[in-house]
Scaffold this motif. Structure first.
Motif, PDB file in Angstrom:
ATOM      1  N   ARG A 132       0.819  -1.219   0.000  1.00 43.54           N
ATOM      2  CA  ARG A 132       0.000   0.000   0.000  1.00 43.54           C
ATOM      3  C   ARG A 132       0.853   1.270   0.000  1.00 43.54           C
ATOM      4  O   ARG A 132       0.408   2.328  -0.418  1.00 43.54           O
ATOM      5  CB  ARG A 132      -0.913   0.029   1.222  1.00 43.54           C
ATOM      6  N   GLY A 133       2.087   1.144   0.485  1.00 41.65           N
ATOM      7  CA  GLY A 133       2.931   2.319   0.690  1.00 41.65           C
ATOM      8  C   GLY A 133       3.776   2.716  -0.503  1.00 41.65           C
ATOM      9  O   GLY A 133       3.367   2.579  -1.656  1.00 41.65           O
ATOM     10  N   GLN A 134       5.011   3.153  -0.192  1.00 42.11           N
ATOM     11  CA  GLN A 134       5.862   3.742  -1.213  1.00 42.11           C
ATOM     12  C   GLN A 134       7.013   2.845  -1.645  1.00 42.11           C
ATOM     13  O   GLN A 134       7.959   3.314  -2.283  1.00 42.11           O
ATOM     14  CB  GLN A 134       6.431   5.075  -0.684  1.00 42.11           C
ATOM     15  N   GLY A 135       6.959   1.559  -1.279  1.00 43.07           N
ATOM     16  CA  GLY A 135       8.024   0.644  -1.678  1.00 43.07           C
ATOM     17  C   GLY A 135       8.216   0.640  -3.190  1.00 43.07           C
ATOM     18  O   GLY A 135       7.243   0.550  -3.939  1.00 43.07           O
ATOM     19  N   ARG A 136       9.457   0.734  -3.623  1.00 44.23           N
ATOM     20  CA  ARG A 136       9.720   0.874  -5.059  1.00 44.23           C
ATOM     21  C   ARG A 136      10.559  -0.253  -5.637  1.00 44.23           C
ATOM     22  O   ARG A 136      11.075  -0.129  -6.750  1.00 44.23           O
ATOM     23  CB  ARG A 136      10.414   2.224  -5.334  1.00 44.23           C
ATOM     24  N   THR A 137      10.717  -1.351  -4.909  1.00 41.00           N
ATOM     25  CA  THR A 137      11.442  -2.476  -5.504  1.00 41.00           C
ATOM     26  C   THR A 137      10.618  -3.008  -6.675  1.00 41.00           C
ATOM     27  O   THR A 137       9.406  -2.795  -6.749  1.00 41.00           O
ATOM     28  CB  THR A 137      11.663  -3.603  -4.479  1.00 41.00           C
ATOM     29  N   LYS A 138      11.281  -3.714  -7.574  1.00 41.89           N
ATOM     30  CA  LYS A 138      10.609  -4.200  -8.783  1.00 41.89           C
ATOM     31  C   LYS A 138       9.419  -5.094  -8.442  1.00 41.89           C
ATOM     32  O   LYS A 138       8.324  -4.945  -9.000  1.00 41.89           O
ATOM     33  CB  LYS A 138      11.609  -4.952  -9.645  1.00 41.89           C
ATOM     34  N   ASP A 139       9.626  -6.040  -7.510  1.00 42.60           N
ATOM     35  CA  ASP A 139       8.551  -6.962  -7.144  1.00 42.60           C
ATOM     36  C   ASP A 139       7.394  -6.245  -6.464  1.00 42.60           C
ATOM     37  O   ASP A 139       6.225  -6.544  -6.717  1.00 42.60           O
ATOM     38  CB  ASP A 139       9.085  -8.061  -6.221  1.00 42.60           C
ATOM     39  N   THR A 140       7.719  -5.303  -5.585  1.00 40.52           N
ATOM     40  CA  THR A 140       6.669  -4.574  -4.872  1.00 40.52           C
ATOM     41  C   THR A 140       5.848  -3.735  -5.832  1.00 40.52           C
ATOM     42  O   THR A 140       4.609  -3.691  -5.747  1.00 40.52           O
ATOM     43  CB  THR A 140       7.280  -3.668  -3.781  1.00 40.52           C
ATOM     44  N   ALA A 141       6.512  -3.067  -6.751  1.00 45.08           N
ATOM     45  CA  ALA A 141       5.809  -2.221  -7.718  1.00 45.08           C
ATOM     46  C   ALA A 141       4.885  -3.062  -8.602  1.00 45.08           C
ATOM     47  O   ALA A 141       3.736  -2.681  -8.863  1.00 45.08           O
ATOM     48  CB  ALA A 141       6.816  -1.460  -8.581  1.00 45.08           C
ATOM     49  N   LEU A 142       5.372  -4.214  -9.043  1.00 46.10           N
ATOM     50  CA  LEU A 142       4.559  -5.075  -9.888  1.00 46.10           C
ATOM     51  C   LEU A 142       3.370  -5.624  -9.099  1.00 46.10           C
ATOM     52  O   LEU A 142       2.246  -5.658  -9.611  1.00 46.10           O
ATOM     53  CB  LEU A 142       5.399  -6.229 -10.432  1.00 46.10           C
ATOM     54  N   ALA A 143       3.618  -6.047  -7.864  1.00 46.63           N
ATOM     55  CA  ALA A 143       2.533  -6.577  -7.030  1.00 46.63           C
ATOM     56  C   ALA A 143       1.465  -5.516  -6.799  1.00 46.63           C
ATOM     57  O   ALA A 143       0.258  -5.812  -6.825  1.00 46.63           O
ATOM     58  CB  ALA A 143       3.096  -7.065  -5.695  1.00 46.63           C
ATOM     59  N   ARG A 144       1.896  -4.286  -6.586  1.00 49.45           N
ATOM     60  CA  ARG A 144       0.942  -3.181  -6.375  1.00 49.45           C
ATOM     61  C   ARG A 144       0.093  -2.972  -7.622  1.00 49.45           C
ATOM     62  O   ARG A 144      -1.125  -2.750  -7.534  1.00 49.45           O
ATOM     63  CB  ARG A 144       1.706  -1.907  -6.019  1.00 49.45           C
ATOM     64  N   GLN A 145       0.718  -3.038  -8.778  1.00 47.17           N
ATOM     65  CA  GLN A 145      -0.025  -2.867 -10.027  1.00 47.17           C
ATOM     66  C   GLN A 145      -1.016  -4.008 -10.246  1.00 47.17           C
ATOM     67  O   GLN A 145      -2.131  -3.791 -10.718  1.00 47.17           O
ATOM     68  CB  GLN A 145       0.960  -2.763 -11.198  1.00 47.17           C
ATOM     69  N   VAL A 146      -0.610  -5.223  -9.890  1.00 48.56           N
ATOM     70  CA  VAL A 146      -1.512  -6.372  -9.988  1.00 48.56           C
ATOM     71  C   VAL A 146      -2.711  -6.171  -9.063  1.00 48.56           C
ATOM     72  O   VAL A 146      -3.858  -6.441  -9.442  1.00 48.56           O
ATOM     73  CB  VAL A 146      -0.771  -7.683  -9.634  1.00 48.56           C
ATOM     74  N   ALA A 147      -2.454  -5.703  -7.859  1.00 53.02           N
ATOM     75  CA  ALA A 147      -3.539  -5.459  -6.896  1.00 53.02           C
ATOM     76  C   ALA A 147      -4.506  -4.416  -7.427  1.00 53.02           C
ATOM     77  O   ALA A 147      -5.738  -4.589  -7.352  1.00 53.02           O
ATOM     78  CB  ALA A 147      -2.953  -5.021  -5.554  1.00 53.02           C
TER      79      ALA A 147
END
Length: 207
Positions: A132-147
């Motif tokens: 939900r936050g500002q994490g910008r790692t590749k996996d986190t960003a992709l997971a956020r977009q999937v969500a």
């Protein structure tokens, strides 16, 4: 015994050594029971419970409860419980009242954004606060977009409302994320499988 909703070769997150190990065994495609099998299961279950169901009731259950054996047995249990509770005879009307809620179309069920986010976090092994936050790692960003994509697909939330779930991100950011996943689905089969897996996990919460 290992069960899954697809053969080992289609399990993209499974290591090759495990895929070949599973393919080494006996692979059986188990389908839902057909009409005759459902009738036999219902009759057998009723006999074991010491009751004889009218033929019309047997047919009604077999024609309408088709998902799996557990649901069929659960239907018979509900009918017996209703009979014992209310002392009513077992007829088509009794059966209809007992299983009405079991006919609900899964497509009518709308998951919450919290459930979707939780399942995405489980899939990617990411903390809720990071997603939900500002994490910008590749996996986190992709997971956020999937969500964001799944929330848009599976709920009635607007882009602005979806943005609020992710620390009030702008609706244009949400739109960009959704569009990126849609493009990836066309070029990256793995993303398509990820979406399928997470969606299945979400739906399983409401079965």
């Amino acid at each position: 015994v290992f069960t899954a909703d697809r053969p080992p070769k289609e399990m993209l997150k499974l290591e090759d050594r495990l895929k070949t190990r599973f393919e080494w065994g006996l692979i059986a495609d188990i389908q839902p029971p057909d009409y005759e099998t459902r009738m036999a299961i219902i009759k057998n279950k009723a006999i074991r419970m010491g009751v004889e169901l009218p033929e019309a009731v047997l047919q009604y259950i077999a024609e309408n409860i088709t998902a799996n054996v557990r649901q069929i047995e659960g239907t018979v249990n509900k009918i017996m419980a209703l009979r014992d509770l209310e002392g009513s005879s077992i007829d088509a009307a009794t059966v209809t009242r007992a299983v009405r809620d079991m006919f609900k179309d899964p497509s009518d069920i709308m998951p919450t954004s919290d459930v979707i986010i939780e399942e995405v976090c489980n899939f990617y092994n990411i903390e809720d606060s990071a997603l939900r936050g500002q994490g910008r790692t590749k996996d986190t960003a992709l997971a956020r977009q999937v969500a964001m994509y799944l929330i848009r697909e599976m709920t009635n939330l607007s882009l602005k409302e979806i943005g609020r779930e992710f620390e009030n991100r702008d609706h244009t950011t949400v739109l960009h994320s959704i569009e990126r996943i849609e493009k990836l689905k066309k070029s990256n089969p793995e993303i398509t499988e990820v979406i399928k897996d997470v969606r299945a996990n979400i739906n399983a919460r409401y079965e």
